[in-house]
Design a protein around this motif. Structure first.
Motif, short mmCIF file in Angstrom:
data_model
loop_
_atom_site.label_atom_id
_atom_site.label_comp_id
_atom_site.label_asym_id
_atom_site.label_seq_id
_atom_site.Cartn_x
_atom_site.Cartn_y
_atom_site.Cartn_z
N ALA A 65 0.83 -1.21 0.00
CA ALA A 65 0.00 0.00 0.00
C ALA A 65 0.86 1.25 0.00
O ALA A 65 0.54 2.24 -0.68
CB ALA A 65 -0.93 -0.01 1.21
N PHE A 95 -5.60 -7.84 -0.50
CA PHE A 95 -5.68 -6.38 -0.45
C PHE A 95 -7.11 -5.92 -0.25
O PHE A 95 -7.39 -5.03 0.56
CB PHE A 95 -5.09 -5.78 -1.72
CG PHE A 95 -4.80 -4.31 -1.61
CD1 PHE A 95 -3.55 -3.86 -1.22
CD2 PHE A 95 -5.78 -3.36 -1.87
CE1 PHE A 95 -3.27 -2.51 -1.09
CE2 PHE A 95 -5.53 -2.01 -1.75
CZ PHE A 95 -4.26 -1.58 -1.35
N ALA A 103 -6.50 -2.67 -5.36
CA ALA A 103 -5.28 -1.87 -5.29
C ALA A 103 -5.34 -0.66 -6.21
O ALA A 103 -4.87 0.43 -5.86
CB ALA A 103 -4.07 -2.74 -5.65
N TYR A 106 -7.54 1.90 -4.58
CA TYR A 106 -6.81 2.50 -3.47
C TYR A 106 -5.82 3.56 -3.96
O TYR A 106 -5.73 4.65 -3.41
CB TYR A 106 -6.07 1.41 -2.69
CG TYR A 106 -5.29 1.90 -1.50
CD1 TYR A 106 -5.90 2.04 -0.25
CD2 TYR A 106 -3.94 2.21 -1.61
CE1 TYR A 106 -5.18 2.47 0.84
CE2 TYR A 106 -3.21 2.64 -0.52
CZ TYR A 106 -3.84 2.77 0.71
OH TYR A 106 -3.10 3.22 1.80
N THR A 213 -0.43 4.02 6.23
CA THR A 213 -1.07 2.72 5.96
C THR A 213 -1.18 1.83 7.19
O THR A 213 -1.96 0.88 7.18
CB THR A 213 -0.31 1.95 4.87
OG1 THR A 213 1.05 1.74 5.29
CG2 THR A 213 -0.31 2.71 3.56
#
Length: 310
Positions: A65, A95, A103, A106, A213
């Motif tokens: 991340a 994830f 991902a 994100y 994170t």
């Protein structure tokens, strides 16, 4: 007795951090801790606060991340494999379970948040200028903060491997001067009688997790001093190495309240304009003075971010 258990588990945590790309089995990690696999799993959970498998999976996901944020051009599949996942599919499932989105979603969300933060009043960003040092024929950067018109100097250089004696803390630490004072005080109290303190003693902090994170209660901090490689340690004082390699080194003079801004300068201002991306070694702070002796009580600090070409 507990100090010895903590020291053994710290060795395992160090190994996990340095070998996330490799297969990490219960048996191999138990050997590092010098416990049987059956007892090791229970001891690890009692000291770290989460099961071994969950810890490894979380650290891998949080590393990925962080790279999604700070290396926006890097392919997601490459990030997943470098974080230690066996396949992109396994990474995608894990994830989504951890962050509640893919991902790519994100990364898009974080890019939007970072852009909004830079557009807020008082966050005018910074001007980053590269120049060539005529003495060393090496590139350097000036980062000029628009709000305070402060100038920060950054250079990329190779740093040597260092052997460190350390104390580790897990939990919140940002802005907690008392915590840092206590940990470094304990180290100095241990080092003094062993002849390890002097004008050239180097103190440093290593940050193993990204606050963007990792939950605050799980952040890992190592406070350390550089020691000869043959130094004996025991109990809660551990010994490890800070890996050699290429680092972006920013030179700062900071009040206690300005450390977060300095880290933002390195990651949010310098890094996107540099042509570099962070690699998998943890960043650190090197302390160059005793702030209590500074006329303005400022900390003279080098923030060292491990990097590789973008």
């Amino acid at each position: 007795m507990r100090d010895e258990y903590v020291a053994r588990i710290n060795r395992v945590v160090d190994h996990i951090q340095d070998h996330l790309q490799e297969e990490l089995t219960l048996e191999s990690l138990a050997r590092i801790a010098c416990f049987s696999p059956y007892h090791f799993h229970r001891i690890f959970r009692s000291i770290v606060g989460e099961p071994l498998h969950q810890f490894i999976k979380r650290v891998r996901l949080e590393r990925a991340a962080s790279h999604l944020i700070w290396a926006p051009q890097r392919p997601i599949t490459e990030i997943a494999l470098d974080a230690g996942f066996a396949s992109p599919a396994a990474f995608a499932r894990a994830f989504r379970d951890r962050f509640g989105m893919s991902a790519s979603e994100y990364r898009t969300e974080q890019e939007s948040k970072n852009g909004q933060a830079m557009r807020k009043p008082g966050n005018a960003g910074a001007q980053v200028e590269m120049y060539v040092d005529p003495g060393a024929w090496a590139p350097k950067w000036r980062v000029i903060m628009q709000e305070k018109n402060n100038e920060v100097n950054v250079e990329v250089k190779e740093l040597p491997e260092r052997t460190i004696a350390y104390l580790r803390h897990t939990g919140p630490y940002q802005g907690n001067a008392e915590l840092f004072g206590r940990l470094f005080g304990q180290l100095a109290q241990w080092a003094g009688p062993r002849g390890l303190l002097g004008p050239q003693t180097q103190f440093l902090s290593v940050y193993h997790d990204d606050p963007a994170t990792t939950e605050p209660e799980k952040l890992r901090l190592t406070c350390a001093l550089v020691v000869p490689p043959d130094t004996d340690v025991q109990g809660e004082i551990g010994k490890s190495t800070v890996l050699a390699g290429r680092y972006a080194v920013g030179h700062f003079e900071l009040s206690t309240e300005e450390f977060t801004t300095a880290w933002d300068t390195m990651y949010a201002d310098w890094l996107p304009a540099s042509g570099y991306q962070p690699d998998d070694r943890p960043p650190m702070e090197l302390y160059l003075n005793d702030a209590s002796q500074h006329p303005e009580k400022k900390h003279i600090v080098e923030i060292c971010v491990p990097v590789k070409p973008l």
